[in-house]
Design an enzyme around this catalytic site. Structure first.
Site, PDB file in Angstrom:
ATOM      1  N   LYS A  13      79.475  39.696 -48.210  1.00 38.50           N
ATOM      2  CA  LYS A  13      80.837  40.183 -47.894  1.00 38.50           C
ATOM      3  C   LYS A  13      80.820  41.663 -47.952  1.00 38.50           C
ATOM      4  O   LYS A  13      81.422  42.384 -47.057  1.00 38.50           O
ATOM      5  CB  LYS A  13      81.790  39.839 -49.133  1.00 38.50           C
ATOM      6  CG  LYS A  13      82.138  38.448 -49.150  1.00 38.50           C
ATOM      7  CD  LYS A  13      83.195  38.093 -50.267  1.00 38.50           C
ATOM      8  CE  LYS A  13      82.868  38.467 -51.463  1.00 38.50           C
ATOM      9  NZ  LYS A  13      81.774  37.783 -52.060  1.00 38.50           N
ATOM     10  N   ARG A  88      90.019  35.615 -56.369  1.00 40.46           N
ATOM     11  CA  ARG A  88      89.129  34.932 -56.887  1.00 40.46           C
ATOM     12  C   ARG A  88      89.369  33.870 -57.450  1.00 40.46           C
ATOM     13  O   ARG A  88      88.492  32.956 -58.116  1.00 40.46           O
ATOM     14  CB  ARG A  88      88.235  35.671 -57.741  1.00 40.46           C
ATOM     15  CG  ARG A  88      86.951  36.041 -57.311  1.00 40.46           C
ATOM     16  CD  ARG A  88      86.060  36.766 -57.991  1.00 40.46           C
ATOM     17  NE  ARG A  88      84.734  36.999 -57.823  1.00 40.46           N
ATOM     18  CZ  ARG A  88      84.102  38.072 -57.224  1.00 40.46           C
ATOM     19  NH1 ARG A  88      84.812  38.958 -56.848  1.00 40.46           N
ATOM     20  NH2 ARG A  88      82.838  38.237 -57.483  1.00 40.46           N
ATOM     21  N   ARG A 127      68.562  41.710 -54.105  1.00 38.40           N
ATOM     22  CA  ARG A 127      69.600  42.699 -54.395  1.00 38.40           C
ATOM     23  C   ARG A 127      69.313  42.924 -55.794  1.00 38.40           C
ATOM     24  O   ARG A 127      69.451  44.442 -55.943  1.00 38.40           O
ATOM     25  CB  ARG A 127      71.138  42.028 -54.232  1.00 38.40           C
ATOM     26  CG  ARG A 127      72.117  43.172 -54.525  1.00 38.40           C
ATOM     27  CD  ARG A 127      73.391  42.642 -54.024  1.00 38.40           C
ATOM     28  NE  ARG A 127      74.044  41.710 -54.862  1.00 38.40           N
ATOM     29  CZ  ARG A 127      75.217  41.064 -54.678  1.00 38.40           C
ATOM     30  NH1 ARG A 127      75.804  41.334 -53.696  1.00 38.40           N
ATOM     31  NH2 ARG A 127      75.610  40.247 -55.416  1.00 38.40           N
ATOM     32  N   ARG A 133      71.556  45.499 -60.085  1.00 39.45           N
ATOM     33  CA  ARG A 133      72.727  45.230 -60.634  1.00 39.45           C
ATOM     34  C   ARG A 133      72.452  43.985 -61.944  1.00 39.45           C
ATOM     35  O   ARG A 133      71.706  43.056 -61.652  1.00 39.45           O
ATOM     36  CB  ARG A 133      73.625  44.407 -59.709  1.00 39.45           C
ATOM     37  CG  ARG A 133      74.754  45.345 -58.922  1.00 39.45           C
ATOM     38  CD  ARG A 133      75.511  44.476 -57.862  1.00 39.45           C
ATOM     39  NE  ARG A 133      76.389  43.554 -58.368  1.00 39.45           N
ATOM     40  CZ  ARG A 133      77.351  43.037 -57.828  1.00 39.45           C
ATOM     41  NH1 ARG A 133      77.526  43.371 -56.542  1.00 39.45           N
ATOM     42  NH2 ARG A 133      77.904  41.776 -58.235  1.00 39.45           N
ATOM     43  N   ARG A 144      77.737  32.859 -62.480  1.00 35.42           N
ATOM     44  CA  ARG A 144      78.689  33.513 -61.456  1.00 35.42           C
ATOM     45  C   ARG A 144      78.987  32.274 -60.262  1.00 35.42           C
ATOM     46  O   ARG A 144      79.912  32.027 -59.589  1.00 35.42           O
ATOM     47  CB  ARG A 144      78.178  34.664 -60.730  1.00 35.42           C
ATOM     48  CG  ARG A 144      78.399  36.075 -61.635  1.00 35.42           C
ATOM     49  CD  ARG A 144      77.517  37.199 -61.229  1.00 35.42           C
ATOM     50  NE  ARG A 144      77.977  37.551 -59.934  1.00 35.42           N
ATOM     51  CZ  ARG A 144      77.085  38.383 -59.000  1.00 35.42           C
ATOM     52  NH1 ARG A 144      75.953  38.417 -59.141  1.00 35.42           N
ATOM     53  NH2 ARG A 144      77.824  38.698 -58.050  1.00 35.42           N
TER      54      ARG A 144
HETATM   55  P1  AMP Z   1      81.591  41.282 -56.976  1.00 35.14           P
HETATM   56  O1  AMP Z   1      80.984  42.693 -56.593  1.00 35.14           O
HETATM   57  O2  AMP Z   1      82.922  40.904 -56.066  1.00 35.14           O
HETATM   58  O3  AMP Z   1      80.421  40.317 -56.619  1.00 35.14           O
HETATM   59  O4  AMP Z   1      82.190  41.288 -58.405  1.00 35.14           O
HETATM   60  C1  AMP Z   1      81.296  41.702 -59.540  1.00 35.14           C
HETATM   61  C2  AMP Z   1      82.008  40.890 -61.001  1.00 35.14           C
HETATM   62  O5  AMP Z   1      83.081  41.634 -61.031  1.00 35.14           O
HETATM   63  C3  AMP Z   1      82.465  39.703 -60.659  1.00 35.14           C
HETATM   64  O6  AMP Z   1      81.288  38.730 -61.158  1.00 35.14           O
HETATM   65  C4  AMP Z   1      83.531  39.636 -61.660  1.00 35.14           C
HETATM   66  O7  AMP Z   1      82.944  39.597 -62.961  1.00 35.14           O
HETATM   67  C5  AMP Z   1      84.286  40.764 -61.313  1.00 35.14           C
HETATM   68  N1  AMP Z   1      85.309  40.693 -60.569  1.00 35.14           N
HETATM   69  C6  AMP Z   1      85.272  41.255 -59.028  1.00 35.14           C
HETATM   70  N2  AMP Z   1      86.431  40.850 -58.463  1.00 35.14           N
HETATM   71  C7  AMP Z   1      87.067  39.961 -59.554  1.00 35.14           C
HETATM   72  C8  AMP Z   1      88.346  39.479 -59.178  1.00 35.14           C
HETATM   73  N3  AMP Z   1      89.068  39.430 -58.375  1.00 35.14           N
HETATM   74  N4  AMP Z   1      88.863  38.945 -60.423  1.00 35.14           N
HETATM   75  C9  AMP Z   1      88.115  38.885 -61.682  1.00 35.14           C
HETATM   76  N5  AMP Z   1      86.941  39.346 -61.741  1.00 35.14           N
HETATM   77  C10 AMP Z   1      86.556  39.995 -60.652  1.00 35.14           C
END
Ligand code: AMP
Length: 192
Positions: A13, A88, A127, A133, A144
């Site tokens: 994404k 989410r 990654r 990360r 996750r």
């Molecule tokens: P991402 O970079 O989108 O994979 O997000 C990394 C982490 O941030 C996720 O595993 C969640 O812990 C948190 N996170 C990101 N977006 C959301 C969301 N919309 N709602 C809740 N937690 C989020």
């Protein structure tokens, strides 16, 4: 164009959103990036979020909706956006609809990037090495993925039921995936 980009962790994404920004000049709003930046700045919200992110759980909906509402309320959103990482879960999807309706800017398209599990795991491992990360390794990744299947996957049907969803195959080179996305959006393909 107001686009919601959906897909499992590691589906690409973020990568695709960046390329779409270059090609379409849209604004990229990633809630993961917003949260990681807040954590780096050491704000109260950021520190609270960090411990949740490090466990692979979801940050509470009220925090997320405040964050997204604030971001969507800024002027630079006027020409459209790509939302990556939000919504989410179903509650977030409903709350996003309400926000966008209030702003008079409903989403026009949701794109689900489909990648099989084996490839997702491979990409996340890569990654983890490249970007370091903390939430990309071991038990946290498994968590996750579980959270994705239990809470985020239902959001796909939510957009399908509203007639806004298109699935895009996420395997192959990043440029190939981008072309698939652009053709869904009816945007001209890359110059020859
Ligand atoms: P991402 O970079 O989108 O994979 O997000 C990394 C982490 O941030 C996720 O595993 C969640 O812990 C948190 N996170 C990101 N977006 C959301 C969301 N919309 N709602 C809740 N937690 C989020």
């Amino acid at each position: 164009m107001r686009i919601v980009l959906l897909g499992a962790p590691g589906s690409g994404k973020g990568t695709q959103a960046k390329l779409m920004v270059e090609r379409l000049g849209l604004l990229h709003i990633s809630t993961g990036v917003l949260l990681r930046n807040a954590a780096k700045r050491g704000t109260e919200l950021g520190l609270k979020a960090k411990s949740i992110i490090d466990r692979g759980e979801l940050v509470p909906d009220d925090i997320m909706s405040d964050m997204v509402e604030e971001r969507l309320g800024r002027e630079d959103v006027a020409d459209g956006f790509i939302l990556d990482g939000y919504p989410r879960n179903l509650a977030q999807a409903k709350s996003l609809d309400t926000m966008l309706e209030r702003l008079g800017k409903p989403a026009n398209q949701a794109i689900q990037i489909d990648v099989d599990l084996e490839q997702l795991i491979e990409r996340i491992a890569r990654r983890a090495k490249e970007q370091g990360r903390a939430d990309d390794s071991g038990e946290v990744v498994r968590n996750r993925m579980r959270v994705y299947h239990e809470q985020t996957a239902p959001v796909i049907d939510y957009y399908a039921n509203r007639g806004l969803l298109t699935h895009v195959l996420g395997d192959g080179r990043v440029e190939e995936v981008l072309e698939r996305i652009l053709s869904v959006l009816n945007v001209n393909h890359a110059p020859a």
